[in-house]
Design an enzyme around this catalytic site. Structure first.
Site, PDB file in Angstrom:
ATOM      1  N   GLU A 217       0.823  -1.203   0.000  1.00 46.96           N
ATOM      2  CA  GLU A 217       0.000   0.000   0.000  1.00 46.96           C
ATOM      3  C   GLU A 217       0.865   1.264   0.000  1.00 46.96           C
ATOM      4  O   GLU A 217       0.613   2.216  -0.742  1.00 46.96           O
ATOM      5  CB  GLU A 217      -0.925   0.028   1.230  1.00 46.96           C
ATOM      6  CG  GLU A 217      -1.848  -1.157   1.358  1.00 46.96           C
ATOM      7  CD  GLU A 217      -1.295  -2.242   2.263  1.00 46.96           C
ATOM      8  OE1 GLU A 217      -2.086  -2.936   2.908  1.00 46.96           O
ATOM      9  OE2 GLU A 217      -0.043  -2.396   2.315  1.00 46.96           O
ATOM     10  N   HIS A 389     -22.645  11.686  23.276  1.00 46.52           N
ATOM     11  CA  HIS A 389     -23.794  11.734  22.375  1.00 46.52           C
ATOM     12  C   HIS A 389     -23.694  10.671  21.295  1.00 46.52           C
ATOM     13  O   HIS A 389     -24.362  10.763  20.260  1.00 46.52           O
ATOM     14  CB  HIS A 389     -23.904  13.131  21.763  1.00 46.52           C
ATOM     15  CG  HIS A 389     -24.225  14.187  22.769  1.00 46.52           C
ATOM     16  ND1 HIS A 389     -25.509  14.570  23.068  1.00 46.52           N
ATOM     17  CD2 HIS A 389     -23.420  14.916  23.589  1.00 46.52           C
ATOM     18  CE1 HIS A 389     -25.496  15.501  24.004  1.00 46.52           C
ATOM     19  NE2 HIS A 389     -24.234  15.733  24.337  1.00 46.52           N
ATOM     20  N   LYS A 514      -2.647 -10.308   3.713  1.00 49.98           N
ATOM     21  CA  LYS A 514      -1.740  -9.765   2.707  1.00 49.98           C
ATOM     22  C   LYS A 514      -1.412 -10.805   1.636  1.00 49.98           C
ATOM     23  O   LYS A 514      -1.357 -10.505   0.444  1.00 49.98           O
ATOM     24  CB  LYS A 514      -0.444  -9.294   3.373  1.00 49.98           C
ATOM     25  CG  LYS A 514      -0.586  -8.066   4.257  1.00 49.98           C
ATOM     26  CD  LYS A 514       0.776  -7.672   4.807  1.00 49.98           C
ATOM     27  CE  LYS A 514       0.692  -6.418   5.656  1.00 49.98           C
ATOM     28  NZ  LYS A 514       2.016  -6.021   6.186  1.00 49.98           N
TER      29      LYS A 514
END
Length: 636
Positions: A217, A389, A514
């Site tokens: 990556e 919240h 991978k």
């Protein structure tokens, strides 16, 4: 075969004690005046209140006996001395050496590793000061004021956590004036677009972080950004606009990066423990100055020294580790919430997720014997009061989730509006102090009725309470205290691993996905190059999904007309206008029968063999040090 911790007398005694402790009530425990001092520890300006743990003095004594039976303090000393505790990779575990003072000597395998560390730190100091002062410039002669750090996992999460922690600290705001630091981790092209948005290649320096320089990556992202740079500045720009943190000199050189601009680190640094190496110190020094990062290292070192010298009764990392084991292994709570009441710690929980879950998410002991219990914890979190919240409903009335509350006596950015009853930070901290008590005490049906709650609503408004938590209070979030927090949670994780008898320093669990991804990548490459190629080698479900993916999105009802050439051009033009200009130069090619495929404009260089760590030499007159509001005793 190594004896499992579950077979020890200390573990069995605690297990029997836990059966009784499950009947304890925090309402009763917290009523004792001595509780606030007995279950309290303070060190290096940090206060740990663990009085809301579902535990008694006997619980703590038995936990200390467990720590002694596992030789936790002996293993910590061995780790600091360079013992090869990472047995599956035959490596030392020396992240503490990364922040050791320059006058420290630590010989491992015949090499003074602290001297090596300070050689690289000296290279970072010179390089970052030359970039920040404008002495070293880009290919067009413009100053390099933007930095894009490319890395993934431990090469990204830790540095980003520190960056966000310091981004609003006044001294750091001043030192970072006119500069931008961004991170590129995800291979998703959307992340590329976000990282490069509104940046000028001529003023951008790219730091590629990859130990082997082969991480799939990271290297695809590096080639993509290289294509973005060279499309604007020419092929020679790579040497002036890209540097590397790596141990593989041959791969770095083949990529086009100047060998003098390679900053080394070592195989005894696990990725998730590497923030204090060049992985973090280089990009963060470019943004905030090396002097600021020296304060960060000093903060981490202060907790290292505390860990190795403080007795069990006052040792913050050991106490937190022991009660983590108590909650997860003995009381059966698999999760833990990290709740910093400071927005600057917005990336703290994601970093500690990796530190903890990649380290201790294991199923076997050091010798490969199955543990026989579930090790590790599921970590999550969000800054308060946002979390209140969001998921606090569950931790108050749903599952029991032990919590760590983190708060500060002072804000980085204090505000007090005239006429308001309290300052903004006081409002935040009012919630910080209330939530641990709400979790501990709860609210009974009788208390609801006494408040006049209608009978039908009483069951809905009862809070069971008896939910454990730690409270950590620090003076103020600075580079120094950020380093302290990092080290505190690193060591908490290691302590738990030593007790469970597993290897907290390898990560074989990330490998399987991978390997399988390589097979999929090969199939995608073949299918894109030769449309109609049969998908083979996968199970039926994956085969079906791959075939559907390769076909592309199905036409939407009512959208068929957009296939007409004129309309298609209009849509394409609109989409192009929405793309950031920086990303437009990187991608697309089209084949006759396939959809556009993302492709870097410059082909990847051929792979070469592994090389050695490099520390280039550069000379510069040191820049006067900037002063931070929290300045430790000079350490170098």
């Amino acid at each position: 075969m190594t004896a499992l911790v579950t077979d020890t007398a200390a573990w069995k005694t605690l297990a029997a004690h836990a059966a009784q402790a499950k009947h304890l009530q925090l309402r009763e425990l917290l009523a004792a005046p001595s509780r606030s001092t007995e279950f309290h520890a303070e060190a290096e300006g940090m206060i740990l209140d663990y009085s809301r743990q579902l535990a008694t003095s006997e619980t703590r004594r038995l936990l200390f006996e467990l720590a002694k039976s596992c030789d936790v303090q002996g293993k910590l000393a061995a780790m600091a001395a360079g013992a090869k505790l990472n047995t599956t990779e035959d490596r030392s575990v020396l992240h503490m050496a990364l922040r050791a003072s320059a006058d420290t000597t630590l010989i491992v395998d015949g090499v003074d590793v602290v001297a090596q560390v300070h050689e690289v730190l000296g290279q970072i100091r010179v390089f970052s000061e030359e970039i920040r002062s404008g002495k070293r410039r880009g290919a067009t002669g413009k100053p390099l004021t933007n930095v894009v750090a490319i890395g993934i996992g431990g090469s990204y999460l830790g540095p980003e956590f520190v960056n966000e922690s310091l981004r609003t600290e006044p001294a750091c705001v001043a030192s970072a004036h006119g500069r931008r630091l961004r991170f590129l981790a995800n291979v998703d092209p959307i992340d590329v677009s976000r990282a490069l948005s509104e940046l000028d290649p001529a003023t951008t320096l790219v730091v590629v972080v990859s130990k082997t320089f082969t991480t799939a990556e990271t290297m695809l992202n590096a080639r993509t950004v290289r294509a973005w740079l060279t499309a604007s500045l020419g092929a020679k720009a790579t040497a002036k606009h890209m540097v590397a943190v790596s141990t593989n000199l041959k791969e770095v050189t083949a990529f086009g990066i100047d060998p003098k601009n390679v900053f080394g680190f070592w195989d005894w640094v696990g990725g998730r423990y590497s923030v204090c190496s060049a992985v973090g110190i280089l990009p963060l020094s470019l943004q905030y100055s090396y002097d600021v990062m020296e304060e960060f290292l000093a903060g981490a070192e202060s907790i290292d020294q505390h860990l190795l010298s403080a007795p069990l009764e006052g040792n913050l990392p050991i106490l937190m580790g022991l009660f983590g084991v108590w909650n997860s292994s003995f009381l059966g709570h698999a999760t833990r919430a990290l709740l910093p009441y400071c927005q600057a710690l917005m990336r703290f929980a994601p970093h500690i997720q990796q530190v903890d879950m990649e380290s201790n998410g294991k199923r076997v002991a050091l010798d490969g014997t199955p543990l026989g219990f579930d090790a590790g914890e599921v970590n999550f979190g969000e800054p308060g009061t946002n979390g209140q919240h969001s998921f606090y409903q569950l931790i108050h009335q749903g599952r029991i989730v032990p919590c760590d509350f983190l708060g500060f006596q002072e804000s980085q950015q204090p505000i007090h509006i005239p006429g308001e009853a309290v300052a903004n930070h006081d409002e935040l901290m009012a919630n910080f102090f209330a939530q641990p008590d709400a979790l501990a005490f709860g609210k009974t049906a009788e208390e609801c009725a006494a408040e006049g709650v209608p009978a039908a609503l009483v069951p809905h408004k009862v809070f069971p309470g008896n939910r454990p938590s730690n409270v950590l209070l620090l003076e103020r979030l600075s580079a120094y205290t950020c380093g302290q927090l990092l080290a505190l949670y690193e060591h908490r994780t290691v302590v738990q691993g030593f007790i469970w008898g597993l290897n907290s320093f390898d990560q074989w669990g990330v490998e399987l996905g991978k390997v399988l991804a390589k097979q999929v990548r090969s199939q995608l490459s073949t299918s894109r190059a030769t449309p109609g190629t049969v998908v083979t080698g996968f199970n039926p479900s994956t085969t079906a999904l791959l075939e559907r993916y390769l076909r592309g999105p199905a036409p939407k009802p009512g959208m068929a007309g957009l296939a007409k050439p004129a309309q298609a051009k209009t849509v394409a033009k609109a989409q192009s206008a929405r793309r950031p200009a920086a990303a437009a130069k990187v991608v697309t090619r089209t084949t006759a029968k396939t959809k556009p495929v993302a492709k870097a404009a410059v082909a990847a260089p051929k792979r070469a063999g592994k090389g050695a760590t490099v520390t280039g030499k550069a000379k510069s007159k040191p820049k006067p040090k900037s002063k931070s509001q929290t300045k430790p005793t000079p350490r170098r």
